[in-house]
Design a protein around this motif. Structure first.
Motif, PDB file in Angstrom:
ATOM      1  N   ASP A   1       0.861  -1.188   0.000  1.00 34.78           N
ATOM      2  CA  ASP A   1       0.000   0.000   0.000  1.00 34.78           C
ATOM      3  C   ASP A   1       0.896   1.237   0.000  1.00 34.78           C
ATOM      4  O   ASP A   1       1.154   1.856   1.030  1.00 34.78           O
ATOM      5  CB  ASP A   1      -0.909  -0.014   1.232  1.00 34.78           C
ATOM      6  N   TRP A   2       1.365   1.596  -1.181  1.00 32.01           N
ATOM      7  CA  TRP A   2       2.338   2.683  -1.299  1.00 32.01           C
ATOM      8  C   TRP A   2       1.716   4.059  -1.075  1.00 32.01           C
ATOM      9  O   TRP A   2       2.449   5.059  -0.960  1.00 32.01           O
ATOM     10  CB  TRP A   2       3.010   2.635  -2.672  1.00 32.01           C
ATOM     11  N   MET A   3       0.380   4.135  -0.993  1.00 35.87           N
ATOM     12  CA  MET A   3      -0.280   5.403  -0.701  1.00 35.87           C
ATOM     13  C   MET A   3      -0.511   5.594   0.794  1.00 35.87           C
ATOM     14  O   MET A   3      -1.063   6.611   1.216  1.00 35.87           O
ATOM     15  CB  MET A   3      -1.611   5.482  -1.447  1.00 35.87           C
ATOM     16  N   ALA A   4      -0.073   4.640   1.614  1.00 37.94           N
ATOM     17  CA  ALA A   4      -0.236   4.748   3.062  1.00 37.94           C
ATOM     18  C   ALA A   4       0.680   5.842   3.615  1.00 37.94           C
ATOM     19  O   ALA A   4       1.781   6.057   3.096  1.00 37.94           O
ATOM     20  CB  ALA A   4       0.095   3.412   3.719  1.00 37.94           C
ATOM     21  N   PRO A   5       0.255   6.553   4.663  1.00 38.21           N
ATOM     22  CA  PRO A   5       1.072   7.632   5.233  1.00 38.21           C
ATOM     23  C   PRO A   5       2.506   7.237   5.576  1.00 38.21           C
ATOM     24  O   PRO A   5       3.427   8.044   5.340  1.00 38.21           O
ATOM     25  CB  PRO A   5       0.273   8.032   6.484  1.00 38.21           C
ATOM     26  N   PRO A   6       2.782   6.034   6.123  1.00 40.62           N
ATOM     27  CA  PRO A   6       4.166   5.705   6.468  1.00 40.62           C
ATOM     28  C   PRO A   6       5.121   5.660   5.278  1.00 40.62           C
ATOM     29  O   PRO A   6       6.341   5.661   5.464  1.00 40.62           O
ATOM     30  CB  PRO A   6       4.045   4.313   7.119  1.00 40.62           C
ATOM     31  N   ALA A   7       4.570   5.636   4.040  1.00 39.71           N
ATOM     32  CA  ALA A   7       5.414   5.519   2.852  1.00 39.71           C
ATOM     33  C   ALA A   7       6.023   6.845   2.429  1.00 39.71           C
ATOM     34  O   ALA A   7       6.873   6.885   1.534  1.00 39.71           O
ATOM     35  CB  ALA A   7       4.610   4.934   1.687  1.00 39.71           C
ATOM     36  N   SER A   8       5.628   7.947   3.073  1.00 37.59           N
ATOM     37  CA  SER A   8       6.117   9.253   2.652  1.00 37.59           C
ATOM     38  C   SER A   8       6.501  10.101   3.847  1.00 37.59           C
ATOM     39  O   SER A   8       5.814  10.099   4.877  1.00 37.59           O
ATOM     40  CB  SER A   8       5.035   9.987   1.845  1.00 37.59           C
ATOM     41  N   GLY A   9       7.573  10.849   3.710  1.00 36.68           N
ATOM     42  CA  GLY A   9       8.008  11.722   4.787  1.00 36.68           C
ATOM     43  C   GLY A   9       6.999  12.783   5.134  1.00 36.68           C
ATOM     44  O   GLY A   9       6.976  13.286   6.260  1.00 36.68           O
ATOM     45  N   SER A  10       6.134  13.144   4.190  1.00 39.50           N
ATOM     46  CA  SER A  10       5.148  14.193   4.451  1.00 39.50           C
ATOM     47  C   SER A  10       3.953  13.690   5.242  1.00 39.50           C
ATOM     48  O   SER A  10       3.166  14.490   5.753  1.00 39.50           O
ATOM     49  CB  SER A  10       4.658  14.791   3.119  1.00 39.50           C
ATOM     50  N   GLY A  11       3.796  12.359   5.355  1.00 37.43           N
ATOM     51  CA  GLY A  11       2.629  11.840   6.064  1.00 37.43           C
ATOM     52  C   GLY A  11       2.949  10.831   7.143  1.00 37.43           C
ATOM     53  O   GLY A  11       2.060  10.426   7.895  1.00 37.43           O
ATOM     54  N   ALA A  12       4.214  10.432   7.258  1.00 34.71           N
ATOM     55  CA  ALA A  12       4.577   9.361   8.185  1.00 34.71           C
ATOM     56  C   ALA A  12       4.430   9.790   9.641  1.00 34.71           C
ATOM     57  O   ALA A  12       4.614  10.963   9.980  1.00 34.71           O
ATOM     58  CB  ALA A  12       6.016   8.923   7.934  1.00 34.71           C
ATOM     59  N   PRO A  13       4.089   8.856  10.518  1.00 31.27           N
ATOM     60  CA  PRO A  13       4.059   9.143  11.959  1.00 31.27           C
ATOM     61  C   PRO A  13       5.418   9.602  12.478  1.00 31.27           C
ATOM     62  O   PRO A  13       6.444   9.466  11.805  1.00 31.27           O
ATOM     63  CB  PRO A  13       3.651   7.796  12.561  1.00 31.27           C
ATOM     64  N   GLY A  14       5.431  10.094  13.715  1.00 35.58           N
ATOM     65  CA  GLY A  14       6.637  10.686  14.268  1.00 35.58           C
ATOM     66  C   GLY A  14       7.704   9.703  14.679  1.00 35.58           C
ATOM     67  O   GLY A  14       8.843  10.093  14.936  1.00 35.58           O
ATOM     68  N   ALA A  15       7.366   8.409  14.774  1.00 34.18           N
ATOM     69  CA  ALA A  15       8.345   7.395  15.177  1.00 34.18           C
ATOM     70  C   ALA A  15       7.905   6.050  14.630  1.00 34.18           C
ATOM     71  O   ALA A  15       6.731   5.852  14.294  1.00 34.18           O
ATOM     72  CB  ALA A  15       8.473   7.342  16.696  1.00 34.18           C
ATOM     73  N   MET A  16       8.872   5.116  14.555  1.00 34.92           N
ATOM     74  CA  MET A  16       8.568   3.768  14.076  1.00 34.92           C
ATOM     75  C   MET A  16       9.289   2.749  14.947  1.00 34.92           C
ATOM     76  O   MET A  16      10.436   2.954  15.346  1.00 34.92           O
ATOM     77  CB  MET A  16       8.996   3.593  12.620  1.00 34.92           C
ATOM     78  N   VAL A  17       8.581   1.650  15.225  1.00 32.14           N
ATOM     79  CA  VAL A  17       9.165   0.535  15.959  1.00 32.14           C
ATOM     80  C   VAL A  17       8.932  -0.737  15.152  1.00 32.14           C
ATOM     81  O   VAL A  17       7.813  -0.976  14.688  1.00 32.14           O
ATOM     82  CB  VAL A  17       8.522   0.370  17.353  1.00 32.14           C
ATOM     83  N   VAL A  18       9.966  -1.544  14.969  1.00 34.96           N
ATOM     84  CA  VAL A  18       9.832  -2.865  14.357  1.00 34.96           C
ATOM     85  C   VAL A  18      10.100  -3.888  15.445  1.00 34.96           C
ATOM     86  O   VAL A  18      11.235  -4.035  15.904  1.00 34.96           O
ATOM     87  CB  VAL A  18      10.801  -3.065  13.178  1.00 34.96           C
ATOM     88  N   VAL A  19       9.033  -4.564  15.890  1.00 35.13           N
ATOM     89  CA  VAL A  19       9.161  -5.510  17.005  1.00 35.13           C
ATOM     90  C   VAL A  19       8.169  -6.663  16.831  1.00 35.13           C
ATOM     91  O   VAL A  19       6.978  -6.434  16.780  1.00 35.13           O
ATOM     92  CB  VAL A  19       8.963  -4.799  18.365  1.00 35.13           C
ATOM     93  N   PRO A  20       8.657  -7.890  16.709  1.00 39.69           N
ATOM     94  CA  PRO A  20      10.070  -8.242  16.572  1.00 39.69           C
ATOM     95  C   PRO A  20      10.591  -7.891  15.177  1.00 39.69           C
ATOM     96  O   PRO A  20       9.821  -7.791  14.226  1.00 39.69           O
ATOM     97  CB  PRO A  20      10.065  -9.752  16.805  1.00 39.69           C
ATOM     98  N   CYS A  21      11.898  -7.743  15.096  1.00 38.53           N
ATOM     99  CA  CYS A  21      12.537  -7.422  13.818  1.00 38.53           C
ATOM    100  C   CYS A  21      13.371  -8.613  13.377  1.00 38.53           C
ATOM    101  O   CYS A  21      14.359  -8.963  14.028  1.00 38.53           O
ATOM    102  CB  CYS A  21      13.418  -6.181  13.967  1.00 38.53           C
ATOM    103  N   SER A  22      12.993  -9.233  12.283  1.00 33.35           N
ATOM    104  CA  SER A  22      13.759 -10.371  11.764  1.00 33.35           C
ATOM    105  C   SER A  22      15.089  -9.884  11.219  1.00 33.35           C
ATOM    106  O   SER A  22      15.253  -8.707  10.871  1.00 33.35           O
ATOM    107  CB  SER A  22      12.972 -11.078  10.663  1.00 33.35           C
ATOM    108  N   THR A  23      16.068 -10.776  11.140  1.00 37.68           N
ATOM    109  CA  THR A  23      17.360 -10.391  10.595  1.00 37.68           C
ATOM    110  C   THR A  23      17.263 -10.086   9.097  1.00 37.68           C
ATOM    111  O   THR A  23      18.060  -9.316   8.569  1.00 37.68           O
ATOM    112  CB  THR A  23      18.413 -11.480  10.848  1.00 37.68           C
ATOM    113  N   GLY A  24      16.263 -10.685   8.426  1.00 38.86           N
ATOM    114  CA  GLY A  24      16.045 -10.352   7.022  1.00 38.86           C
ATOM    115  C   GLY A  24      15.571  -8.919   6.866  1.00 38.86           C
ATOM    116  O   GLY A  24      16.032  -8.181   5.982  1.00 38.86           O
ATOM    117  N   THR A  25      14.644  -8.501   7.729  1.00 44.24           N
ATOM    118  CA  THR A  25      14.176  -7.116   7.704  1.00 44.24           C
ATOM    119  C   THR A  25      15.294  -6.169   8.097  1.00 44.24           C
ATOM    120  O   THR A  25      15.457  -5.098   7.503  1.00 44.24           O
ATOM    121  CB  THR A  25      12.981  -6.944   8.653  1.00 44.24           C
TER     122      THR A  25
END
Length: 210
Positions: free
Chosen positions: A83-107
Motif C-alpha cells: 500500500d504505497w499510498m499509506a502515510p508511512p510511505a512518505s516523509g510528508s505523512g509518516a508518523p513521528g516514530a517507528m518501531v519494528v518488534v520483533p525485527c527479523s534479521t532479514g528485515t
C-alpha cells in the motif's frame, strides 16, 4: 502529551510476537494513533506463539485489533505490504516514530541497505531519511557477523537497536513480566509514559539504609 502522537508499529517474522502485541496495547492505552504493518511470516509466528490469529485482509485485521485492544474508532490503521499510498510511505505523512518488534534479521538487512521492497522496509527508510526515531528489536541467537555489521550500520544511520534481551533486576515472576521489560524500554525510548518497569534505582528508594 509526551512522546509522538502517531507511531508506526511493524511486526516481522522473528520470534517475539508477544512484544509487538503488548506494545500495541500500551500505545492504544496511551491514546496514540498506531499505523500497524505486519509481514506474512509475522502472522504465522503470531499464531504460533500466542492465541491470536489475525484475519488476512487489512480492513478485517484493523477491526479485529481495534476490538482486541479496545481502541477508539480510527486509532489503529492497518496497511497492506504494497500500500504505497499509506502515510508511512512518505516523509510528508509518516508518523513521528517507528518501531519494528520483533525485527527479523532479514528485515534488518533490508533496512540497512535501503531495499524498500515492501511498506515495512519503505516506512523504515522514511524514518531514517527524515531523522525520526526508528527502534528495531531483533530476536536472534547467536548473531552472525552479517547481523552485527547490519546493526552497526543502522546505529550509525541513526536507528536504535534494542535486542529482545530482558533484564532480571526487577525480579520477574512470569513471562508477561519479561515481555513488559522490553516493551517498557521501547516506551521509554519513545518518551511515552509507562508504569510497568521502574527506572534503575527507583525500586531501592524505599529501602535505603541509614
Amino acid at each position: 502529551m509526551s512522546g509522538p502522537e502517531r507511531v508506526t508499529l511493524a511486526m516481522t517474522g522473528a520470534s517475539g510476537a508477544p512484544y509487538g502485541l503488548r506494545l500495541l496495547d500500551c500505545l492504544v492505552q496511551e491514546e496514540r494513533e498506531v499505523h500497524f504493518l505486519i509481514s506474512k511470516a509475522a502472522q504465522l509466528v503470531l499464531a504460533t506463539e500466542t492465541d491470536v490469529s489475525l484475519p488476512a485482509k487489512p480492513q478485517a485485521m484493523q477491526a479485529f485489533l481495534s476490538e482486541y485492544t479496545g481502541a477508539a474508532p480510527g486509532q489503529i490503521r492497518v496497511y497492506g505490504k504494497e500500500d504505497w499510498m499509506a502515510p508511512p510511505a512518505s516523509g510528508s505523512g509518516a508518523p513521528g516514530a517507528m518501531v519494528v518488534v520483533p525485527c527479523s534479521t532479514g528485515t534488518l538487512s533490508a533496512i540497512a541497505c535501503g531495499a524498500s521492497n515492501n511498506l515495512i522496509e519503505r516506512a523504515a527508510d522514511v524514518a531514517l531519511k527524515e531523522r525520526r526515531p526508528l527502534i528495531l528489536v531483533p530476536r536472534e541467537a547467536p548473531y552472525s557477523a552479517i547481523h552485527l555489521e547490519n546493526m552497526l550500520r543502522l546505529t550509525q544511520l541513526g536507528a536504535v537497536i534494542l535486542p529482545a534481551s530482558p533484564g532480571f533486576y526487577h525480579q520477574p515472576r512470569t513471562v508477561d513480566d519479561l515481555v513488559d521489560f522490553i516493551v517498557a524500554r521501547i516506551l521509554n525510548l519513545l518518551g511515552i509514559p509507562q508504569d510497568m518497569l521502574p527506572r534503575w534505582g527507583e525500586h531501592h528508594l524505599g529501602g535505603s539504609e541509614e
